[in-house]
Each structure stands twice: as structure tokens, then as C-alpha cells.
Design a protein around this motif. Structure first.
Motif, PDB file in Angstrom:
ATOM      1  N   GLY A   1     -28.866   9.367 -12.730  1.00  0.00           N
ATOM      2  CA  GLY A   1     -27.579  10.340 -12.906  1.00  0.00           C
ATOM      3  C   GLY A   1     -26.938  11.501 -12.084  1.00  0.00           C
ATOM      4  N   ALA A   2     -27.806  12.553 -11.324  1.00  0.00           N
ATOM      5  CA  ALA A   2     -27.782  14.208 -10.758  1.00  0.00           C
ATOM      6  C   ALA A   2     -27.666  13.157  -9.595  1.00  0.00           C
ATOM      7  CB  ALA A   2     -29.082  14.814 -11.192  1.00  0.00           C
ATOM      8  N   VAL A   3     -28.952  12.020  -9.152  1.00  0.00           N
ATOM      9  CA  VAL A   3     -28.593  11.630  -7.367  1.00  0.00           C
ATOM     10  C   VAL A   3     -27.742  11.326  -7.240  1.00  0.00           C
ATOM     11  CG1 VAL A   3     -29.830  10.529  -5.998  1.00  0.00           C
ATOM     12  CG2 VAL A   3     -30.914  11.892  -7.513  1.00  0.00           C
ATOM     13  N   ARG A   4     -26.963  10.369  -7.969  1.00  0.00           N
ATOM     14  CA  ARG A   4     -25.973   9.340  -7.553  1.00  0.00           C
ATOM     15  C   ARG A   4     -24.849   9.874  -7.851  1.00  0.00           C
ATOM     16  NH1 ARG A   4     -29.296   4.830 -10.897  1.00  0.00           N
ATOM     17  NH2 ARG A   4     -29.869   2.930  -9.088  1.00  0.00           N
ATOM     18  N   SER A   5     -24.542  10.971  -9.401  1.00  0.00           N
ATOM     19  CA  SER A   5     -23.194  11.762  -9.212  1.00  0.00           C
ATOM     20  C   SER A   5     -23.268  12.650  -7.442  1.00  0.00           C
ATOM     21  CB  SER A   5     -23.793  12.971  -9.653  1.00  0.00           C
ATOM     22  OG  SER A   5     -22.379  13.484  -9.998  1.00  0.00           O
ATOM     23  N   ALA A   6     -24.406  13.483  -6.970  1.00  0.00           N
ATOM     24  CA  ALA A   6     -24.030  14.301  -6.257  1.00  0.00           C
ATOM     25  C   ALA A   6     -23.147  13.553  -5.199  1.00  0.00           C
ATOM     26  CB  ALA A   6     -25.411  14.805  -5.624  1.00  0.00           C
ATOM     27  N   ALA A   7     -24.156  12.252  -4.930  1.00  0.00           N
ATOM     28  CA  ALA A   7     -23.960  11.474  -3.724  1.00  0.00           C
ATOM     29  C   ALA A   7     -22.956  10.675  -3.420  1.00  0.00           C
ATOM     30  CB  ALA A   7     -24.694  10.348  -3.611  1.00  0.00           C
ATOM     31  N   ALA A   8     -22.241  10.544  -5.312  1.00  0.00           N
ATOM     32  CA  ALA A   8     -20.771   9.905  -5.046  1.00  0.00           C
ATOM     33  C   ALA A   8     -19.511  11.222  -4.754  1.00  0.00           C
ATOM     34  CB  ALA A   8     -19.898   9.690  -6.285  1.00  0.00           C
ATOM     35  N   VAL A   9     -19.689  12.427  -4.954  1.00  0.00           N
ATOM     36  CA  VAL A   9     -19.165  13.503  -4.286  1.00  0.00           C
ATOM     37  C   VAL A   9     -19.569  14.011  -2.557  1.00  0.00           C
ATOM     38  CG1 VAL A   9     -18.699  16.326  -4.320  1.00  0.00           C
ATOM     39  CG2 VAL A   9     -19.090  14.446  -6.401  1.00  0.00           C
ATOM     40  N   LEU A  10     -20.733  13.470  -2.163  1.00  0.00           N
ATOM     41  CA  LEU A  10     -21.071  13.845  -0.655  1.00  0.00           C
ATOM     42  C   LEU A  10     -20.151  12.945   0.035  1.00  0.00           C
ATOM     43  CD1 LEU A  10     -24.457  14.795  -1.104  1.00  0.00           C
ATOM     44  CD2 LEU A  10     -22.331  15.990  -0.288  1.00  0.00           C
ATOM     45  N   ARG A  11     -20.065  11.784  -0.219  1.00  0.00           N
ATOM     46  CA  ARG A  11     -19.205  10.594   0.104  1.00  0.00           C
ATOM     47  C   ARG A  11     -18.130  10.751   0.061  1.00  0.00           C
ATOM     48  NH1 ARG A  11     -19.113   4.231  -0.528  1.00  0.00           N
ATOM     49  NH2 ARG A  11     -18.171   3.794   2.070  1.00  0.00           N
ATOM     50  N   ARG A  12     -16.940  10.881  -1.209  1.00  0.00           N
ATOM     51  CA  ARG A  12     -15.609  11.376  -1.007  1.00  0.00           C
ATOM     52  C   ARG A  12     -15.124  12.233  -0.564  1.00  0.00           C
ATOM     53  NH1 ARG A  12     -16.142  11.340  -5.816  1.00  0.00           N
ATOM     54  NH2 ARG A  12     -15.154  13.373  -6.824  1.00  0.00           N
ATOM     55  N   ARG A  13     -15.858  13.587  -1.015  1.00  0.00           N
ATOM     56  CA  ARG A  13     -14.875  15.245  -0.711  1.00  0.00           C
ATOM     57  C   ARG A  13     -15.516  15.429   1.109  1.00  0.00           C
ATOM     58  NH1 ARG A  13     -13.802  18.365  -4.378  1.00  0.00           N
ATOM     59  NH2 ARG A  13     -13.285  20.436  -2.632  1.00  0.00           N
ATOM     60  N   LEU A  14     -16.606  14.967   1.463  1.00  0.00           N
ATOM     61  CA  LEU A  14     -17.053  15.808   2.335  1.00  0.00           C
ATOM     62  C   LEU A  14     -17.598  14.392   4.034  1.00  0.00           C
ATOM     63  CD1 LEU A  14     -20.526  18.125   0.826  1.00  0.00           C
ATOM     64  CD2 LEU A  14     -17.888  18.644   1.276  1.00  0.00           C
ATOM     65  N   GLY A  15     -17.581  13.493   3.799  1.00  0.00           N
ATOM     66  CA  GLY A  15     -17.276  12.039   4.643  1.00  0.00           C
ATOM     67  C   GLY A  15     -18.670  11.658   4.699  1.00  0.00           C
ATOM     68  N   VAL A  16     -19.284  11.970   4.387  1.00  0.00           N
ATOM     69  CA  VAL A  16     -21.039  11.731   3.890  1.00  0.00           C
ATOM     70  C   VAL A  16     -20.880  10.183   3.840  1.00  0.00           C
ATOM     71  CG1 VAL A  16     -23.484  11.990   3.182  1.00  0.00           C
ATOM     72  CG2 VAL A  16     -22.017  13.623   3.354  1.00  0.00           C
ATOM     73  N   GLY A  17     -21.603   9.730   5.118  1.00  0.00           N
ATOM     74  CA  GLY A  17     -21.320   7.946   4.269  1.00  0.00           C
ATOM     75  C   GLY A  17     -20.345   7.225   4.976  1.00  0.00           C
ATOM     76  N   SER A  18     -19.114   7.893   6.054  1.00  0.00           N
ATOM     77  CA  SER A  18     -18.272   7.119   5.840  1.00  0.00           C
ATOM     78  C   SER A  18     -18.516   6.821   8.286  1.00  0.00           C
ATOM     79  CB  SER A  18     -17.139   8.348   6.095  1.00  0.00           C
ATOM     80  OG  SER A  18     -17.505   9.559   7.565  1.00  0.00           O
ATOM     81  N   GLY A  19     -19.258   5.765   8.292  1.00  0.00           N
ATOM     82  CA  GLY A  19     -19.950   5.884   9.670  1.00  0.00           C
ATOM     83  C   GLY A  19     -20.169   6.516  10.866  1.00  0.00           C
ATOM     84  N   VAL A  20     -20.508   7.740  10.399  1.00  0.00           N
ATOM     85  CA  VAL A  20     -21.224   8.909  11.517  1.00  0.00           C
ATOM     86  C   VAL A  20     -22.421   8.784  10.964  1.00  0.00           C
ATOM     87  CG1 VAL A  20     -19.289   9.670  12.725  1.00  0.00           C
ATOM     88  CG2 VAL A  20     -20.110  10.578  10.583  1.00  0.00           C
ATOM     89  N   THR A  21     -23.114  10.023  11.125  1.00  0.00           N
ATOM     90  CA  THR A  21     -24.748  10.495  10.262  1.00  0.00           C
ATOM     91  C   THR A  21     -24.212  12.437  10.613  1.00  0.00           C
ATOM     92  OG1 THR A  21     -25.390   8.848  11.443  1.00  0.00           O
ATOM     93  CG2 THR A  21     -26.828  10.502  10.468  1.00  0.00           C
ATOM     94  N   PRO A  22     -23.687  12.341   9.330  1.00  0.00           N
ATOM     95  CA  PRO A  22     -23.571  13.696   9.294  1.00  0.00           C
ATOM     96  C   PRO A  22     -24.858  14.835   8.670  1.00  0.00           C
ATOM     97  CG  PRO A  22     -23.141  13.526   7.203  1.00  0.00           C
ATOM     98  CD  PRO A  22     -23.089  11.701   8.055  1.00  0.00           C
ATOM     99  N   VAL A  23     -25.137  15.677   9.246  1.00  0.00           N
ATOM    100  CA  VAL A  23     -26.772  16.662   8.845  1.00  0.00           C
ATOM    101  C   VAL A  23     -26.176  17.642   7.501  1.00  0.00           C
ATOM    102  CG1 VAL A  23     -28.335  18.261   9.863  1.00  0.00           C
ATOM    103  CG2 VAL A  23     -26.450  16.631  11.455  1.00  0.00           C
ATOM    104  N   VAL A  24     -27.531  17.154   6.694  1.00  0.00           N
ATOM    105  CA  VAL A  24     -27.163  18.210   5.340  1.00  0.00           C
ATOM    106  C   VAL A  24     -28.280  19.258   4.968  1.00  0.00           C
ATOM    107  CG1 VAL A  24     -27.036  18.309   2.917  1.00  0.00           C
ATOM    108  CG2 VAL A  24     -25.419  16.751   3.650  1.00  0.00           C
ATOM    109  N   GLY A  25     -28.317  20.918   5.465  1.00  0.00           N
ATOM    110  CA  GLY A  25     -29.222  21.241   4.867  1.00  0.00           C
ATOM    111  C   GLY A  25     -29.452  21.667   3.085  1.00  0.00           C
ATOM    112  N   ILE A  26     -31.391  21.341   3.367  1.00  0.00           N
ATOM    113  CA  ILE A  26     -31.256  21.981   1.808  1.00  0.00           C
ATOM    114  C   ILE A  26     -31.805  22.801   1.466  1.00  0.00           C
ATOM    115  CG2 ILE A  26     -32.486  21.286  -0.298  1.00  0.00           C
ATOM    116  CD1 ILE A  26     -30.373  19.177   0.478  1.00  0.00           C
ATOM    117  N   LEU A  27     -31.015  24.148   1.321  1.00  0.00           N
ATOM    118  CA  LEU A  27     -31.588  25.681   0.911  1.00  0.00           C
ATOM    119  C   LEU A  27     -31.789  25.530  -0.188  1.00  0.00           C
ATOM    120  CD1 LEU A  27     -32.338  27.942   2.738  1.00  0.00           C
ATOM    121  CD2 LEU A  27     -29.823  28.949   2.584  1.00  0.00           C
ATOM    122  N   THR A  28     -33.132  24.987  -0.545  1.00  0.00           N
ATOM    123  CA  THR A  28     -33.440  26.135  -2.373  1.00  0.00           C
ATOM    124  C   THR A  28     -34.588  26.318  -2.040  1.00  0.00           C
ATOM    125  OG1 THR A  28     -34.430  23.668  -2.294  1.00  0.00           O
ATOM    126  CG2 THR A  28     -32.000  23.988  -2.983  1.00  0.00           C
TER     127      THR A  28
END
Length: 515
Positions: A38-65
Motif C-alpha cells: 500500500g505504501a509503495v502504490r500510494s507513493a507511486a500514485a502521487v509521483l505519477r499524478r503530481r510530478l509527471g512521473v510515468g507520463s511518457g518521459v523518463t524522469p530521474v528520482v534521487g533517493i536520499l535516505t
């Protein structure tokens, strides 16, 4: 590949079958499969909707944790689920999760990869804001929770997000992992979605479920082991780093079946006072990798831990190349080898003209495999030099014997010309580590004012063992190799400095010996 048949979607499908099963544990925090997916899919949904990830380009997401936390896995899976390229920014260290990239190196990677999204945790909030404000491209901060008005909360998406609606190209870059090069400048190694999916094939096919204890950084090969374990329907226990006593306790508490360690960590487990009384019967795979190992110590470990030891030789560019299986650890003659190629086609080629060499001759190890990297990020020239006609030139030297077992002789750049011959440091190191008192050994060159190379070695004894004399060790080498392989100096130390991948830091040793 179908629209979304990524390694992440396959793992989530496995986890969906048992929603109540605990699949992730860190300290006192546990996540069930339902909570995790659920946490994975929730985050994926926000990334796609709010940030344009998955909209036809290949954006780059950095992980700083903090790398060995649930956030590391959740954020990587979410970004990859919608087709983004993930870049790990915490460390270039494959052994110590507490080793951090410098601020300058992090900013360079953000700019080099043209990163548009930075997924963070609370610990790294201030650092992330500083990076965002320093780089020329706009970077959106995101996190699993509310960290400020300038940080998008990834927990506010739909936990039932349907990833099948997001097309993902199998040849696109899934993950970029930065490693420390010999120059000290990190190299970004890109791996495709197709390759990443291939990594979990064993997990999807194996009949047993892995309970994996992760002590190495999840940003590197330990993360791949976690993927494979979850794909088996198993679970992952996260530790902040390696502590032998804590590992022994965790194995018994969680009935751990799978461990991935460096050789030095294997020795720490073997030498720990609690090891003799610990119930380690749950372990079915104790995998060690990353550095040369002492045959004598491996024999002791095989006797102590049973038929569970597995050596894997590989590189970040080629993944696993060869393996020494648990049954093969019962043959002393094989303990100095890296096993047989099982995952790749291996040839030994002459450095001078590139011809294939016969059995027993030392040359460069070249590899052809479905698991090769796609490229070095922002370095097409290095990529072209490293991958030629589908073969990856590893820079490692070695030879194949008549049975097909591979022996590693060191790095091409490390060959030392001394005493009138070419000396392969790994051969001298192996000879040193057959001495009963020696736990670690490193062989290196010290260059004088006339640019002549002088053979040196540094050794560290086992805990509680005496330090043998230089003369004793030189004679030990001479008896096993030749007089010409005897170092001019052998530096006796309590421990050897290590690089980020757990190997002896020969550059530092050579610099200190030159003073």
C-alpha cells in the motif's frame, strides 16, 4: 514486456497473495505485505499524478535516505513502478551503510543525472534543501509523510493504485548506483528494467522462502538480495550495519535463512565468542563476496557453519559472474578459486592483442551476460572502452583451470613489475593468508624517485594471535611461490584500512609506506 511487467510489479503480485504476512522488519517496526504494498502504490500514485512521473518521459528520482530503512525500499519501488530511473545518493560504499557521500559529490550526481525529484526522509531534510538550492535545475522534494510545505507527501495517494496502466520500457534505466572508482570520482552504473527483472528470477522460481538479514547498504547489491527474497514470498530484516553479535542474535530470533557479507565480516562471525553456542541451523545460504578470501579461514567457516557457504564473484557492471557452491567448499583445492562461471560466459584475453588465452594462462577476465550494465552515466568514452562487441572488460586478471574454475589474480592496474618479473598481488596475498596467524593481507607497489616499483605487503593477524616476524612471512611466501615473490617490506598492523567495497585500501597503504 507487457505495459508494466517490471521487477517491482512482479514482487508486489507475490506479496499481494499474503497481505497479513510480515515482510519488513527494522528494530521495533514491522510492515505487513498489505502495509508495504500500500505504501509503495500510494507513493507511486502521487509521483505519477503530481510530478509527471510515468507520463511518457523518463524522469530521474534521487533517493536520499538512511539506506537501511523501509523508506529506501518503498521509495525505490514506487519510482520504478511508474518507470522512473532511481539514483541512490546516500553512499558509494557497498559495505558500510553509515558511510555518506560528501555534499559536493551529491550535488555533482544530481546535476550529472539531471534529477528532477529528490525522495528523502526526515534525517536528510536539511541536506536535501541545501542540495536543491545549490543546483541549477529545479528539483522537487518528496517524502513519505509531512516534512514541510516544500515537500510533497507521498503517503496521500491511492494504496490501490493500478500500476498496469503505466507503460514501462524494458530497456530504460531502472537504477543507477554510484561506486567509488580508482580515481576517487564516483562512477554511475546504470542497469535496465529488463536486467533488474532478471535479478529476481531465482526468487520467483525457488521452492523455499528466504528470510534475508540485510546489514550491507540497500543501495547496492544488498538491495538486489532483498528484491530476490521478497520475490520468493519471504521477508527482510534491516540492520543499520554489521555487528557480529547482533547478527547472531537476529539469526536466532528471526530464523534467518540468508545472509550476504564481506569476507572480513564472515571472519568476525566465525571468531565471535557467541558463535559456538548460537543456533544457526536456520541458515541455508551464507554468501560472501567483494574481496579475496583466506582458504584456511574458509575451511574453518565451512566446518563451523556447515554446507551453507557460497562465494560469488562479480562486479557492479556485470553482476554475478561465477560462484563457488556450498558442496564445493568441502574441497580444499577449490577454496582459492572464485568457483565456476554460472551466470555469464567468461573468457580470458591477452592484454596486448585481445586474443583468447588457453587454460592456465593469466589475462583479463571478459564477460558476456544478460545482466550487464547499460552504460556509465555521462561517460560514453568509458562505456565504449569497457563494453566492446557485447563483452565487458572487467579490468580483473585471472585464469581458468582445466575444470573451468576461475582464479582471480588481481586488477590489471595493480600488476607490479619487481624483481624482474610481473607479480600478481592476489597470488602473494593468498600465500600470506595461508599463514595460520594472518587474517588480512594486502600487496602493493611503492614507487621510488626513479619510478621503480618495490614490492610491499601489509598484514594483520587474527585476534589473539601473535604477529609473526617479517622474515618468517617472507620465507612463508618463498616456500609457496618463489624468492622473487618475497616483498621487500612487510608492514605488520593490527588491522588494514578498507575501501568502500570492503577491500584493503592499497592506495592509502602505499602512501603511508612511501613516507
Amino acid at each position: 514486456m507487457p505495459a508494466n511487467d517490471t521487477y517491482v510489479s512482479r514482487i508486489l503480485q507475490v506479496l499481494d497473495t499474503e497481505p497479513g504476512k510480515v515482510v519488513l522488519t527494522r528494530r521495533d517496526v514491522t510492515l505487513t505485505a498489505e502495509q508495504f504494498t500500500g505504501a509503495v502504490r500510494s507513493a507511486a500514485a502521487v509521483l505519477r499524478r503530481r510530478l509527471g512521473v510515468g507520463s511518457g518521459v523518463t524522469p530521474v528520482v534521487g533517493i536520499l535516505t538512511e539506506t537501511n530503512t523501509p523508506e529506501t525500499l518503498i521509495l525505490r519501488y514506487a519510482a520504478n513502478l511508474v518507470g522512473a530511473t532511481v539514483v541512490h545518493l546516500h553512499t558509494t560504499n557497498a559495505v558500510d551503510p553509515n558511510d555518506r557521500l560528501t555534499a559536493d559529490a551529491t550535488r555533482r550526481i544530481v546535476e550529472e543525472t539531471r534529477m528532477t525529484v529528490l525522495a528523502i526522509d526526515a534525517v536528510n531534510l536539511a541536506r536535501a534543501r541545501g542540495i536543491r538550492d545549490d543546483v541549477p535545475l529545479p528539483v522537487q522534494l518528496t517524502a513519505l509523510g509531512r516534512l514541510g510545505l516544500d515537500v510533497v507527501d507521498l503517503t496521500r495517494g491511492d494504496p490501490a493504485f493500478d500500476e498496469s496502466t503505466v507503460p514501462v520500457a524494458s530497456d530504460a534505466d531502472a537504477v543507477v548506483t554510484y561506486t567509488s572508482g580508482t580515481t576517487g570520482k564516483p562512477k554511475g552504473i546504470a542497469v535496465s528494467f529488463r536486467t533488474r527483472r532478471g535479478f529476481i528470477t531465482a526468487g520467483l522460481q525457488q521452492a523455499w522462502r528466504a528470510t534475508y538479514l540485510a546489514t550491507l547498504p540497500m543501495s547496492h547489491s544488498s538491495g538486489q538480495a532483498a528484491d530476490d527474497s521478497l520475490a520468493s514470498g519471504g521477508s527482510v530484516i534491516l540492520h543499520d550495519g554489521f555487528d557480529a553479535g547482533a547478527v547472531l542474535d537476529a539469526v536466532q530470533q528471526h530464523q534467518v535463512t540468508r545472509l550476504l557479507v564481506s569476507p572480513s565480516q564472515l571472519y568476525l562471525l566465525l571468531d565471535h565468542p557467541a558463535a559456538d553456542d548460537a543456533d544457526l541451523s536456520s541458515i541455508t545460504m551464507l554468501c560472501y563476496t567483494g574481496a579475496p578470501s583466506s582458504p584456511d579461514r574458509l575451511a574453518l567457516a565451512a566446518e563451523r557453519f556447515g554446507p551453507v557457504l557460497m562465494q560469488v564473484y562479480g562486479t557492479s557492471e556485470a553482476a554475478a559472474i561465477s560462484m563457488l557452491t556450498p558442496p564445493e567448499h568441502s574441497d580444499p583445492a577449490l577454496l582459492g578459486t572464485a568457483g565456476r562461471p554460472l551466470f555469464a560466459e567468461v573468457r580470458i584475453r591477452a592484454e596486448a592483442d585481445g586474443r583468447d588465452l588457453p587454460v592456465g594462462e593469466v589475462g583479463e577476465i571478459v564477460v558476456r551476460s544478460p545482466y550487464l550494465m547499460t552504460r556509465y552515466v555521462s561517460d560514453p568514452e568509458l562505456t565504449a572502452r569497457t563494453v566492446r562487441d557485447g563483452w565487458l572488460y572487467t579490468g580483473d586478471l585471472g585464469f581458468l583451470d582445466e575444470r573451468g574454475y576461475l582464479t582471480i589474480c588481481g586488477r590489471r592496474a595493480e600488476v607490479i613489475k619487481a624483481n624482474g618479473i610481473k607479480i600478481y598481488p592476489a597470488a602473494v596475498e593468498q600465500a600470506l593468508m595461508t599463514h595460520p596467524d594472518i587474517a588480512q593481507a594486502a600487496v602493493f607497489a611503492v614507487v621510488d624517485r626513479d619510478r621503480l616499483e618495490h614490492l610491499h605487503a601489509a598484514v594483520a593477524p587474527h585476534d589473539g594471535h601473535p604477529k609473526p616476524s617479517e622474515d618468517e612471512l617472507r620465507e612463508h611466501i618463498g616456500a609457496r611461490l618463489s624468492v622473487k615473490h618475497m616483498p621487500e617490506r612487510i608492514h605488520l598492523r593490527t588491522a588494514l584500512p578498507l575501501t568502500g567495497i570492503g577491500k584493503p585500501d592499497k592506495a592509502r597503504l602505499a602512501a603511508e609506506a612511501s613516507v
